[in-house]
Design a protein around this motif. Structure first.
Motif, PDB file in Angstrom:
ATOM      1  N   LYS A  56       0.579  -1.491  -0.036  1.00  0.00           N
ATOM      2  CA  LYS A  56       0.212  -0.401  -0.370  1.00  0.00           C
ATOM      3  C   LYS A  56       0.870   1.268   0.017  1.00  0.00           C
ATOM      4  CE  LYS A  56      -0.576  -0.310   5.801  1.00  0.00           C
ATOM      5  NZ  LYS A  56      -1.168  -0.424   5.682  1.00  0.00           N
ATOM      6  N   TYR A  57       1.753   1.624   0.931  1.00  0.00           N
ATOM      7  CA  TYR A  57       3.257   2.466   0.503  1.00  0.00           C
ATOM      8  C   TYR A  57       3.048   2.885  -1.017  1.00  0.00           C
ATOM      9  CZ  TYR A  57       2.380   1.751   5.411  1.00  0.00           C
ATOM     10  OH  TYR A  57       2.133   1.707   6.850  1.00  0.00           O
ATOM     11  N   LYS A  58       4.189   1.725  -1.258  1.00  0.00           N
ATOM     12  CA  LYS A  58       4.336   1.798  -2.164  1.00  0.00           C
ATOM     13  C   LYS A  58       3.751   2.270  -3.956  1.00  0.00           C
ATOM     14  CE  LYS A  58       7.870   1.108  -5.913  1.00  0.00           C
ATOM     15  NZ  LYS A  58       6.848   1.924  -7.008  1.00  0.00           N
ATOM     16  N   LYS A  59       2.316   2.182  -3.722  1.00  0.00           N
ATOM     17  CA  LYS A  59       0.967   1.921  -4.605  1.00  0.00           C
ATOM     18  C   LYS A  59       1.178   3.927  -4.337  1.00  0.00           C
ATOM     19  CE  LYS A  59      -1.391  -2.297  -5.197  1.00  0.00           C
ATOM     20  NZ  LYS A  59      -2.671  -2.661  -3.860  1.00  0.00           N
ATOM     21  N   LYS A  60       0.611   4.111  -2.793  1.00  0.00           N
ATOM     22  CA  LYS A  60       0.330   5.241  -2.848  1.00  0.00           C
ATOM     23  C   LYS A  60       1.676   6.159  -3.293  1.00  0.00           C
ATOM     24  CE  LYS A  60      -0.460   8.431   0.956  1.00  0.00           C
ATOM     25  NZ  LYS A  60       0.865  10.028   0.421  1.00  0.00           N
ATOM     26  N   LEU A  61       3.125   5.749  -2.778  1.00  0.00           N
ATOM     27  CA  LEU A  61       4.351   6.649  -3.179  1.00  0.00           C
ATOM     28  C   LEU A  61       3.791   6.993  -5.067  1.00  0.00           C
ATOM     29  CD1 LEU A  61       6.862   7.731  -3.331  1.00  0.00           C
ATOM     30  CD2 LEU A  61       7.892   5.942  -2.965  1.00  0.00           C
ATOM     31  N   ASP A  62       3.568   5.998  -5.785  1.00  0.00           N
ATOM     32  CA  ASP A  62       3.458   5.502  -7.133  1.00  0.00           C
ATOM     33  C   ASP A  62       2.641   6.531  -7.489  1.00  0.00           C
ATOM     34  OD1 ASP A  62       5.222   3.981  -7.355  1.00  0.00           O
ATOM     35  OD2 ASP A  62       4.346   2.417  -7.413  1.00  0.00           O
ATOM     36  N   LYS A  63       1.253   6.913  -6.890  1.00  0.00           N
ATOM     37  CA  LYS A  63       0.602   8.409  -7.090  1.00  0.00           C
ATOM     38  C   LYS A  63       0.985   9.123  -6.788  1.00  0.00           C
ATOM     39  CE  LYS A  63      -4.697   8.802  -6.427  1.00  0.00           C
ATOM     40  NZ  LYS A  63      -5.752   8.566  -5.255  1.00  0.00           N
ATOM     41  N   ASP A  64       1.749   9.296  -6.127  1.00  0.00           N
ATOM     42  CA  ASP A  64       1.735  10.565  -5.914  1.00  0.00           C
ATOM     43  C   ASP A  64       2.888  10.724  -6.701  1.00  0.00           C
ATOM     44  OD1 ASP A  64       0.351  10.431  -3.363  1.00  0.00           O
ATOM     45  OD2 ASP A  64       1.375   9.592  -2.205  1.00  0.00           O
ATOM     46  N   THR A  65       3.980  10.408  -6.962  1.00  0.00           N
ATOM     47  CA  THR A  65       4.894  10.553  -8.052  1.00  0.00           C
ATOM     48  C   THR A  65       4.768  10.226  -9.641  1.00  0.00           C
ATOM     49  OG1 THR A  65       6.014   8.570  -7.592  1.00  0.00           O
ATOM     50  CG2 THR A  65       6.808  10.370  -6.135  1.00  0.00           C
ATOM     51  N   GLU A  66       3.042   9.703 -10.032  1.00  0.00           N
ATOM     52  CA  GLU A  66       3.127   9.859 -11.055  1.00  0.00           C
ATOM     53  C   GLU A  66       3.173  10.952 -12.054  1.00  0.00           C
ATOM     54  OE1 GLU A  66      -0.533   7.877 -14.189  1.00  0.00           O
ATOM     55  OE2 GLU A  66      -1.130   8.815 -11.330  1.00  0.00           O
ATOM     56  N   TYR A  67       2.950  12.462 -11.530  1.00  0.00           N
ATOM     57  CA  TYR A  67       3.161  13.277 -12.490  1.00  0.00           C
ATOM     58  C   TYR A  67       4.663  13.419 -13.063  1.00  0.00           C
ATOM     59  CZ  TYR A  67       5.921  15.144  -8.528  1.00  0.00           C
ATOM     60  OH  TYR A  67       7.197  15.626  -7.324  1.00  0.00           O
ATOM     61  N   GLN A  68       5.509  12.642 -12.385  1.00  0.00           N
ATOM     62  CA  GLN A  68       7.005  13.104 -12.919  1.00  0.00           C
ATOM     63  C   GLN A  68       7.497  12.303 -14.139  1.00  0.00           C
ATOM     64  OE1 GLN A  68       9.311  11.091  -9.447  1.00  0.00           O
ATOM     65  NE2 GLN A  68       8.893  13.184  -8.076  1.00  0.00           N
ATOM     66  N   ASN A  69       6.053  11.177 -14.728  1.00  0.00           N
ATOM     67  CA  ASN A  69       6.455  10.529 -16.413  1.00  0.00           C
ATOM     68  C   ASN A  69       6.140  12.051 -16.931  1.00  0.00           C
ATOM     69  OD1 ASN A  69       6.577   7.906 -15.020  1.00  0.00           O
ATOM     70  ND2 ASN A  69       4.371   7.715 -14.876  1.00  0.00           N
ATOM     71  N   ASN A  70       5.643  12.897 -16.857  1.00  0.00           N
ATOM     72  CA  ASN A  70       5.044  14.379 -17.756  1.00  0.00           C
ATOM     73  C   ASN A  70       6.579  14.831 -17.751  1.00  0.00           C
ATOM     74  OD1 ASN A  70       3.103  13.801 -18.106  1.00  0.00           O
ATOM     75  ND2 ASN A  70       1.948  14.566 -16.299  1.00  0.00           N
ATOM     76  N   ILE A  71       7.696  14.942 -16.827  1.00  0.00           N
ATOM     77  CA  ILE A  71       8.131  15.767 -16.543  1.00  0.00           C
ATOM     78  C   ILE A  71       9.843  15.137 -17.785  1.00  0.00           C
ATOM     79  CG2 ILE A  71      10.347  16.738 -15.515  1.00  0.00           C
ATOM     80  CD1 ILE A  71       8.254  17.110 -12.969  1.00  0.00           C
TER      81      ILE A  71
END
Length: 253
Positions: A56-71
């Motif tokens: 669950k912590y990894k899923k939350k981290l991935d969600k929180d940093t998903e925006y970095q795919n646009n950079i």
């Protein structure tokens, strides 16, 4: 039972990792073989298969940093990916105007309004790059793509590329929806990087209405002198570059 016995070792490994997860408070405490994952068993066609499942912590981290795919960053420190508008220090009155400008740009960008870029100048280490990176990150969360390049190193890297590889990298920068040329004016000026790279890049972005951002220790006037180089026609060519840069707004940080 016979089938389970053949998996005894793997099941023990999985049980150990599941136990670790029960006592885990955050991803930094992860004690499993693959950080943020648990070695988990499942049944497939009467066989037991094991795979690493994100916790669950990894899923939350991935969600929180998903925006970095646009950079996209070229020769930039990765920590700027964590730059945030809410963490910008406002105790320095000199940066208030720049913060207001960036906040307004975000609103205009969200509304689909065409907006100029920004030329942000100031002393070394005053947070110019952080300010613009924080804005880019905020817009990345809304799906806006951007490219940030450390300009002096980008030129050195580009010079060593050839053919399709060169064109791919150059076009990725030239066509970026949002572009930051970080520390412009710190590079050694040559006819090639001034006329073929910077001039071409800015001309294209000006024609296409793509916002370009700049950070520099130099004022616009100082940059104009810098870009003259040793070319006999350098002053005229430098002026053309500055006119394209002036499409962006100029702010002192």
């Amino acid at each position: 039972n016979e089938k389970l016995i053949s998996y005894t070792s793997l099941i023990m490994d999985s049980a150990k990792e599941i136990k670790n997860c029960k006592n885990c408070k955050n991803i930094l405490e992860c004690r499993n073989a693959v950080n943020g994952h648990v070695y988990y068993p499942s049944v497939l066609n009467d066989e037991i298969v094991f795979s690493y499942i994100p916790c669950k912590y990894k899923k939350k981290l991935d969600k929180d940093t998903e925006y970095q795919n646009n950079i996209i960053m070229i020769d930039m420190p990765r920590e700027i990916l964590n730059a945030s508008m809410k963490n910008i220090y406002t105790d320095d009155k000199n940066r208030i105007e720049a913060i207001k400008w960036l906040t307004t740009f975000i609103k205009k960008c969200e509304a689909g309004t065409k907006t100029k870029g920004l030329y942000l100048t100031g002393n070394f280490g005053c947070g110019k790059t952080y300010l613009i990176s924080a804005m880019f990150n905020e817009l990345a969360k809304k799906g806006v793509k951007s490219v940030t390049v450390y300009y002096p190193e980008f030129l050195r890297e580009l010079k060593g590329r050839f053919g399709e590889d060169y064109n791919e990298v150059f076009n990725k920068v030239r066509k970026a929806p949002l572009l930051l040329l970080d520390d412009i004016g710190a590079e050694t000026v040559t006819n090639w990087n001034r006329d073929e790279i910077l001039g071409s890049l800015l001309q294209y972005r000006m024609q296409e209405g793509l916002p370009t951002f700049f950070t520099s220790n130099n004022t616009i006037k100082e940059l104009e002198e810098h870009l003259i180089g040793s070319d006999s026609e350098g002053r005229v060519k430098s002026r053309r570059i500055i006119e394209r840069i002036m499409v962006a707004e100029n702010r002192r940080k």
